[in-house]
Structures are given as structure tokens and as C-alpha cells.
Design a protein around this motif. Structure first.
Motif, PDB file in Angstrom:
ATOM      1  N   LEU A 110       0.840  -1.199   0.000  1.00  0.00           N
ATOM      2  CA  LEU A 110       0.000   0.000   0.000  1.00  0.00           C
ATOM      3  C   LEU A 110       0.874   1.247   0.000  1.00  0.00           C
ATOM      4  O   LEU A 110       1.981   1.249   0.548  1.00  0.00           O
ATOM      5  CB  LEU A 110      -0.905   0.021   1.239  1.00  0.00           C
ATOM      6  CG  LEU A 110      -1.809  -1.210   1.450  1.00  0.00           C
ATOM      7  CD1 LEU A 110      -2.563  -1.078   2.769  1.00  0.00           C
ATOM      8  CD2 LEU A 110      -2.767  -1.367   0.291  1.00  0.00           C
ATOM      9  N   ALA A 114      -1.967   5.878   1.967  1.00  0.00           N
ATOM     10  CA  ALA A 114      -3.035   4.902   2.214  1.00  0.00           C
ATOM     11  C   ALA A 114      -2.809   4.176   3.532  1.00  0.00           C
ATOM     12  O   ALA A 114      -3.758   3.917   4.283  1.00  0.00           O
ATOM     13  CB  ALA A 114      -3.105   3.900   1.073  1.00  0.00           C
ATOM     14  N   ARG A 145      -8.334   7.278  -0.868  1.00  0.00           N
ATOM     15  CA  ARG A 145      -7.177   6.513  -0.389  1.00  0.00           C
ATOM     16  C   ARG A 145      -7.625   5.233   0.309  1.00  0.00           C
ATOM     17  O   ARG A 145      -7.041   4.163   0.104  1.00  0.00           O
ATOM     18  CB  ARG A 145      -6.359   7.371   0.589  1.00  0.00           C
ATOM     19  CG  ARG A 145      -5.601   8.511  -0.064  1.00  0.00           C
ATOM     20  CD  ARG A 145      -4.907   9.367   0.978  1.00  0.00           C
ATOM     21  NE  ARG A 145      -4.311  10.548   0.365  1.00  0.00           N
ATOM     22  CZ  ARG A 145      -3.779  11.565   1.054  1.00  0.00           C
ATOM     23  NH1 ARG A 145      -3.766  11.517   2.373  1.00  0.00           N
ATOM     24  NH2 ARG A 145      -3.258  12.597   0.419  1.00  0.00           N
ATOM     25  N   ILE A 146      -8.656   5.350   1.130  1.00  0.00           N
ATOM     26  CA  ILE A 146      -9.132   4.178   1.872  1.00  0.00           C
ATOM     27  C   ILE A 146      -9.754   3.153   0.927  1.00  0.00           C
ATOM     28  O   ILE A 146      -9.507   1.951   1.036  1.00  0.00           O
ATOM     29  CB  ILE A 146     -10.134   4.615   2.960  1.00  0.00           C
ATOM     30  CG1 ILE A 146      -9.397   5.417   4.044  1.00  0.00           C
ATOM     31  CG2 ILE A 146     -10.848   3.412   3.568  1.00  0.00           C
ATOM     32  CD1 ILE A 146     -10.306   6.092   5.040  1.00  0.00           C
ATOM     33  N   ARG A 148      -9.121   2.722  -2.307  1.00  0.00           N
ATOM     34  CA  ARG A 148      -8.058   2.086  -3.090  1.00  0.00           C
ATOM     35  C   ARG A 148      -7.291   1.068  -2.249  1.00  0.00           C
ATOM     36  O   ARG A 148      -6.916   0.003  -2.734  1.00  0.00           O
ATOM     37  CB  ARG A 148      -7.105   3.147  -3.652  1.00  0.00           C
ATOM     38  CG  ARG A 148      -7.669   3.907  -4.855  1.00  0.00           C
ATOM     39  CD  ARG A 148      -6.572   4.654  -5.588  1.00  0.00           C
ATOM     40  NE  ARG A 148      -6.004   5.712  -4.781  1.00  0.00           N
ATOM     41  CZ  ARG A 148      -6.406   6.986  -4.801  1.00  0.00           C
ATOM     42  NH1 ARG A 148      -7.398   7.352  -5.618  1.00  0.00           N
ATOM     43  NH2 ARG A 148      -5.825   7.889  -4.046  1.00  0.00           N
ATOM     44  N   ALA A 149      -7.057   1.403  -0.982  1.00  0.00           N
ATOM     45  CA  ALA A 149      -6.314   0.493  -0.107  1.00  0.00           C
ATOM     46  C   ALA A 149      -7.091  -0.798   0.112  1.00  0.00           C
ATOM     47  O   ALA A 149      -6.523  -1.902   0.053  1.00  0.00           O
ATOM     48  CB  ALA A 149      -6.032   1.177   1.232  1.00  0.00           C
TER      49      ALA A 149
END
Length: 398
Positions: A110, A114, A145-146, A148-149
């Protein structure tokens, strides 16, 4: 209205939201789903607890809300619904899974932003809006970001586990870096706020949690000691106008000496493992400052030796800059300026580099060049406390 203090609300949510997430992930078998359920419960708590008070069993309250929400929304997979329907709280004989949770959030696959966002959201229980406010970025940025993580965790099959012994050192370094970055942003913000007590609180809590879960790891103790030593002088760091007070001008009677002593005790225990690392050395440097009753009593030769050791383990331009500051007090401003000039290319965009250069030039009587350096530093920082200090210098010396 119960009037629950915000600090107490944050403390309880940190403790129990992370515990709930850590228990749900292995039981449900899906990181993203478990995280969504916990966040729904956290949002509900932030809405209800300030009005009704913190319940006697906050862990059971959060679990009940998460379970009910899961049964309502998880239509796509009957398997999840069956698992949730069978769950009871507390889960019998469940170990503390938060260590697995921390390592999953800080997996090296990651991105660093993230990792930070996911750790604050999953482990500390912060909402997307709270994280965005802390870092002064749009809420949509944190949400992306969250998201995608979580997708990366699912797509890459990132395991929910503590790394094996041969993987632990680099992965632990990732975890410690994330906590250190959260603390740095809280202690002296890079955005247009002086500092963020909330982020500092979260970083200290994360370091304390990790220290509880991994008491034999000396660098974990080193980071916790470092954070607590810095925070022990919080009451003296800013003046009445919100400007930064330089270390030499701080009222040391305002420092929390009990906190200093406790942090040094943690550092001493870590050092007994005879595995020195960057966080232990940084904490030892801050301890040298904290133990000096007066600015004039600061053991600068010892500090410079510690920076030499730190450069061997973790070489970076910023550490070389800090060593140059120690050189100022051991060998004089001319020697320090010579060390600083070697960093001009790598630290051109770093405001503290130019502010330090201004002090050295002023020591040497080169006031015009010093003012130029201070102006350059002022143009590079958004932090209002740094801006106030630099503005005072320019007013005083020009």
C-alpha cells in the motif's frame, strides 16, 4: 445532553473500535466488509454518545450496531449473513487481533498515504471526515485513499497476519514509520495549522498499543519514549500569540518532569536489549534536552555523538541538518555552516534548513544574508506558528 468530553470519547473509540475491527476481520473473512461495519458503528457512536453518554459496555454497544447494520445491508452474500447471525459478543476465547490489524493496514504493497489513512480509520476508529480535518485535505481525498487500499488488499490477497520472523524487521519498520509520520504531522503540521493534538494523541496511543503487543521490540519502546518525551514539553512550545517558542527560550518549569522520567524509563528498558535503532537514538537525543535543567546545561557533545550514530543507521539530509545544529554548539557557527552548505541541494525546499542557516549567518554577523534566508524559510512554510516565529525574527533583525 451528557456533555461527554471529546478526549474521553476519542479514547474509548480508539480502544474499542480497533478491537472490534480486529475481531470481525478473521470471523467474517473480508477486510473491507468488516471495516465498513465498524465505521457504521463508530459514526453511530459519535452521534449518540455525546447525547446519551458512553455506555457501560462500549465494546458490546459497538458490536451490536455493527452486527445489526451487517444484517441489514449484506444481501449479496448469504455466507456473510450466516456468519453475522451466529456472532455473539464477546467472542469466546478470542485473542487480541489488533497486531494483525496494524500490520495489514501498514502492508508495504500500500502507498504511504493509504497506510496512514487506513491505520487511523481501522485501528483508531477515526471517520473519514476526522482524518481529513486532521490533515487539512478534502474528505474525498481520504475516502479515495481508503477505498483504493481496501481494493488493493482484496485484489492482492494481502494476508491478515503478523509477518513471519524473517519478514518482521522490514514490516515493523513500515508500521513504526506510519506512527512516526502521524506524530510528526500532529506535533508540527506541514499544513496551515500549528499542530494537531488529536493526531499526536492517536500516534501516542498507537505506539503504546504496539508496545503492549510487542514489549520485546526495542525500537517500539524507542518510538513510544520519543513521542512522550516530545509531548512532555507541550505546555512550553507556543507563546500566547500561537508562535513557536525556541527550545532555548522555553520555560522548563512547564515541562512535565514525571512524563520525562517515565519516558526515559521506557527508553532505558529498550536499551537493555542491546539492539540500538533510529528511534531509540532520536529518543536519547531528546532525553539529553529533557534532562538539562537549563539551556546552558545541554550536553551538546553527547548529542552530536548520538547524531553521528544515527547517521550510521539512518542517513538522511534532515539528520545531517540536525547534526549541524549540534555542531554549532560544539565547534561554532562557521563549522556548522560548512556542514549546512553541503545540504543546500537536497534541502532547498525545507523551511527549517533556511531558518537554521539564518541563525548561523546571524551568529557570524552576516545579517543581510540571514534576513534573506529567513524570508526564504517564511515563503516555504504554511505552518502559522513557524510563520509567526520567522516574522518576529525579521521584524527584530531588519
Amino acid at each position: 445532553m451528557s456533555g461527554v468530553p471529546q478526549a474521553e470519547l476519542a479514547r474509548v473509540l480508539r480502544e474499542h473500535a480497533g478491537q472490534l475491527a480486529a475481531s470481525l476481520v478473521p470471523l467474517i473473512g473480508d477486510f473491507g466488509t468488516a471495516e465498513d461495519l465498524v465505521q457504521d458503528a463508530v459514526v453511530a457512536a459519535l452521534e449518540r454518545w455525546p447525547l446519551d453518554g458512553i455506555p457501560e459496555r462500549p465494546d458490546a454497544w459497538l458490536f451490536t450496531v455493527a452486527r445489526r447494520r451487517g444484517l441489514d445491508v449484506l444481501r449479496r452474500e448469504g455466507n456473510y449473513r450466516r456468519k453475522l447471525a451466529q456472532l455473539q459478543w464477546p467472542v469466546p476465547a478470542e485473542p487480541d487481533h489488533r497486531l494483525q490489524l496494524v500490520f495489514t493496514c501498514c502492508h508495504p504493497a500500500l502507498s504511504r498515504p493509504a497506510q496512514v489513512a487506513l491505520t487511523l480509520r481501522i485501528v483508531c476508529g477515526l471517520t473519514t471526515a476526522q482524518i481529513a480535518r486532521a490533515f487539512l485535505v478534502p474528505e474525498t481525498t481520504i475516502a479515495q485513499r481508503i477505498t483504493r487500499a481496501k481494493r488493493k488488499i482484496a485484489a492482492a490477497g494481502i494476508p491478515y497476519r503478523v509477518p513471519a520472523d524473517d519478514e518482521l524487521a522490514p514490516r515493523l519498520a513500515e508500521v513504526l514509520t506510519v506512527i512516526y509520520l502521524v506524530f510528526n504531522e500532529g506535533y508540527l503540521s506541514t499544513a496551515d495549522q500549528a499542530h494537531s493534538k488529536d493526531l499526536s494523541d492517536d500516534a501516542e496511543w498507537l505506539a503504546s498499543l504496539l508496545h503492549t503487543l510487542m514489549p520485546a521490540e526495542p525500537e517500539v519502546g524507542g518510538l513510544l519514549a520519543l513521542i512522550r518525551l516530545h509531548r512532555a514539553r507541550a505546555a512550553a512550545r507556543f507563546d500566547s500569540d500561537g508562535g513557536l517558542v525556541p527550545l532555548e527560550a522555553q520555560d522548563r518549569s512547564l515541562w512535565d518532569q514525571d512524563a520525562v522520567d517515565a519516558a526515559i524509563h521506557i527508553l532505558t528498558r529498550a536499551a537493555r536489549h542491546h539492539r540500538p535503532g533510529p528511534y531509540q537514538l532520536q529518543a536519547a537525543i531528546v532525553a539529553c534536552h529533557a534532562e538539562a535543567r537549563r539551556w546552558e546545561d545541554t550536553d551538546w557533545p553527547q548529542i552530536r555523538v548520538l547524531y553521528d550514530l544515527l547517521l550510521l543507521l539512518s542517513p538522511s539530509p534532515v539528520i545531517r541538518l540536525n547534526r549541524a545544529i549540534a555542531t554549532r554548539y560544539t565547534s561554532g557557527p562557521q563549522a556548522a555552516l560548512a556542514e549546512l552548505d553541503e545540504l543546500a541541494g537536497s534541502l532547498e525546499a525545507y523551511p527549517i534548513f533556511h531558518a537554521t542557516k539564518a541563525e548561523l549567518l546571524r551568529d557570524l554577523g552576516r545579517t543581510g544574508e540571514a534576513a534573506t534566508a529567513d524570508q526564504r524559510a517564511l515563503s516555504l512554510t504554511q505552518n502559522p506558528a513557524q510563520q509567526a516565529l520567522l516574522g518576529q525574527r525579521l521584524d527584530l533583525f531588519t
